[in-house]
Design a protein around this motif. Structure first.
Motif, short mmCIF file in Angstrom:
data_model
loop_
_atom_site.label_atom_id
_atom_site.label_comp_id
_atom_site.label_asym_id
_atom_site.label_seq_id
_atom_site.Cartn_x
_atom_site.Cartn_y
_atom_site.Cartn_z
N PRO A 1 0.98 -1.33 0.05
CA PRO A 1 0.23 0.28 -0.20
C PRO A 1 0.95 0.93 0.37
CG PRO A 1 -0.87 -1.41 1.46
CD PRO A 1 0.82 -2.09 1.09
N PRO A 2 0.23 2.17 -0.62
CA PRO A 2 0.92 3.94 -0.70
C PRO A 2 1.11 3.99 0.39
CG PRO A 2 -1.01 3.62 -1.93
CD PRO A 2 -0.83 2.43 -1.50
N ASP A 3 2.89 4.80 0.79
CA ASP A 3 3.14 5.64 1.95
C ASP A 3 2.98 4.67 3.39
OD1 ASP A 3 3.43 8.02 0.48
OD2 ASP A 3 1.29 7.78 0.54
N LYS A 4 3.29 3.30 3.29
CA LYS A 4 2.79 2.40 4.40
C LYS A 4 5.14 1.74 3.89
CE LYS A 4 0.71 -1.02 6.52
NZ LYS A 4 0.17 -3.15 6.44
N GLU A 5 4.80 0.55 4.69
CA GLU A 5 5.89 -0.37 5.30
C GLU A 5 5.55 -1.75 5.08
OE1 GLU A 5 10.60 0.02 7.21
OE2 GLU A 5 9.17 -0.33 8.66
N THR A 6 5.61 -2.35 4.45
CA THR A 6 5.20 -3.62 4.47
C THR A 6 5.92 -5.21 5.74
OG1 THR A 6 3.21 -3.04 2.80
CG2 THR A 6 3.73 -5.79 3.84
N LYS A 7 5.84 -5.49 6.31
CA LYS A 7 6.49 -6.25 6.88
C LYS A 7 6.33 -7.27 6.45
CE LYS A 7 7.29 -2.90 10.99
NZ LYS A 7 7.17 -3.04 12.27
N PHE A 8 7.77 -8.83 6.51
CA PHE A 8 7.54 -10.45 6.36
C PHE A 8 8.25 -10.87 7.23
CE2 PHE A 8 7.50 -8.10 2.11
CZ PHE A 8 6.83 -9.03 1.09
N GLY A 9 7.59 -12.05 7.93
CA GLY A 9 8.14 -12.58 9.30
C GLY A 9 7.50 -14.29 8.99
N ASN A 10 8.02 -14.48 9.58
CA ASN A 10 7.78 -16.03 9.91
C ASN A 10 6.14 -15.91 10.95
OD1 ASN A 10 7.65 -18.44 11.35
ND2 ASN A 10 9.77 -19.41 9.86
N ARG A 11 5.16 -17.29 10.43
CA ARG A 11 4.11 -17.06 10.82
C ARG A 11 4.30 -17.75 12.34
NH1 ARG A 11 3.19 -21.34 6.43
NH2 ARG A 11 1.53 -19.82 5.00
N ASN A 12 5.34 -19.03 12.61
CA ASN A 12 5.12 -19.59 14.02
C ASN A 12 5.80 -18.98 14.74
OD1 ASN A 12 4.43 -22.16 13.24
ND2 ASN A 12 6.73 -22.30 11.97
N SER A 13 6.29 -17.33 14.76
CA SER A 13 6.80 -16.29 16.00
C SER A 13 6.61 -15.33 14.77
CB SER A 13 8.37 -16.63 15.83
OG SER A 13 8.72 -16.63 14.53
N ALA A 14 5.40 -14.50 15.14
CA ALA A 14 4.87 -13.56 14.42
C ALA A 14 4.83 -12.27 15.72
CB ALA A 14 3.33 -13.77 13.95
N GLY A 15 5.08 -11.47 14.87
CA GLY A 15 5.12 -10.00 16.46
C GLY A 15 4.76 -8.90 15.29
N GLY A 16 3.78 -9.01 14.68
CA GLY A 16 3.30 -7.77 14.28
C GLY A 16 3.08 -8.12 13.00
N GLU A 17 4.03 -8.40 12.40
CA GLU A 17 4.41 -8.77 10.60
C GLU A 17 3.04 -8.36 9.84
OE1 GLU A 17 5.91 -10.78 12.57
OE2 GLU A 17 8.15 -10.95 12.29
N ASP A 18 3.01 -7.70 8.75
CA ASP A 18 2.14 -7.95 8.24
C ASP A 18 1.90 -8.89 7.09
OD1 ASP A 18 1.36 -4.34 7.94
OD2 ASP A 18 3.31 -4.97 7.40
N ILE A 19 3.05 -10.11 6.10
CA ILE A 19 2.92 -11.03 5.96
C ILE A 19 3.76 -12.03 5.97
CG2 ILE A 19 3.75 -12.35 3.66
CD1 ILE A 19 3.30 -9.55 2.30
N LEU A 20 2.80 -12.78 6.86
CA LEU A 20 3.30 -14.65 7.18
C LEU A 20 3.66 -14.92 6.44
CD1 LEU A 20 1.54 -13.94 10.88
CD2 LEU A 20 3.92 -13.01 10.27
N LEU A 21 4.97 -15.95 6.30
CA LEU A 21 5.85 -16.77 5.41
C LEU A 21 6.21 -18.04 6.36
CD1 LEU A 21 7.48 -15.45 2.97
CD2 LEU A 21 5.27 -16.12 2.79
N GLY A 22 6.01 -18.94 6.04
CA GLY A 22 5.93 -19.99 6.36
C GLY A 22 7.77 -20.71 6.08
N GLY A 23 8.59 -22.22 6.92
CA GLY A 23 9.81 -22.76 6.67
C GLY A 23 10.33 -22.04 7.73
#
Length: 206
Positions: free
Chosen positions: A49-71
């Protein structure tokens, strides 16, 4: 298959024909997945989204990330993509595996442009879509990014020969080129196995 179902459920929530998502794709920067099976490629979309920072993280240790991935190769707060005035920037944390156009990114911030190839960890491959930049293609046009293109690019960055002139090669050179091509195809699995070994502290490298 699980990822495809998630994408289909998301599209269903936005409308039976995915109308809202289609409209966003026309205006908003995003990434599309690249899969070994062409049917599953570009089935998953993540927007920036415009004027926003999008965070990627691990779904098993989520800490407020926007997009959660596995592995195991995806870490908490793995990386971030900021959309500022239609321009994308990628910020990578220490010891987080991120490739852009086949090149491993050091910790820090770099630009992301339309049609860049983005790899996260050892299992996630994407192509960047920036609608505004897409309006001004290079003279040779935008290359079509598929599984083969992406993995050959990564292999080339790792020092493997991927551009061959078959007509000018001897039989022995052709044999070596075929073996090299097989190595290019198996490299994603080797990378994944090495990452798993590292995470489990087995001390084994393939």
């Amino acid at each position: 298959e699980e990822k495809l179902r998630e994408a289909q459920e998301r599209a269903k929530a936005e409308g039976a024909d995915g109308t809202n998502e289609s409209k966003r794709k026309e205006k908003e920067a995003h990434i599309l997945n690249v899969h070994e099976d062409p049917v599953l490629s570009k089935a998953i979309v993540y927007f920036f989204p415009p004027d926003k920072e999008t965070k990627f993280g691990n779904r098993n240790s989520a800490g407020g990330e926007d997009i959660l991935l596995g592995g195991l190769s995806i870490r908490p707060d793995h990386c971030r993509v900021k959309n500022e005035g239609g321009k994308l920037s990628l910020t990578v944390r220490e010891q987080c595996k991120v490739l852009v156009n086949g090149q491993e990114m050091p910790a820090g911030t770099t630009e992301l442009n339309h049609n860049d190839r983005l790899s996260l960890g050892t299992n996630y491959y994407f192509v960047v879509v920036n609608p505004e930049q897409a309006k001004s293609p290079p003279e040779e046009g935008w290359p079509e990014v598929d599984w083969d293109f992406l993995n050959r690019e990564i292999a080339k960055a790792q020092g493997l020969s991927v551009d061959v002139n078959w007509s000018a090669m001897t039989e022995e050179e052709k044999r070596r080129a075929l073996l090299n091509d097989e190595l290019v195809q198996v490299m994603p699995r080797v990378t994944e196995a090495n990452a798993l070994s590292l995470e489990m502290k087995r001390g084994i490298s393939f």
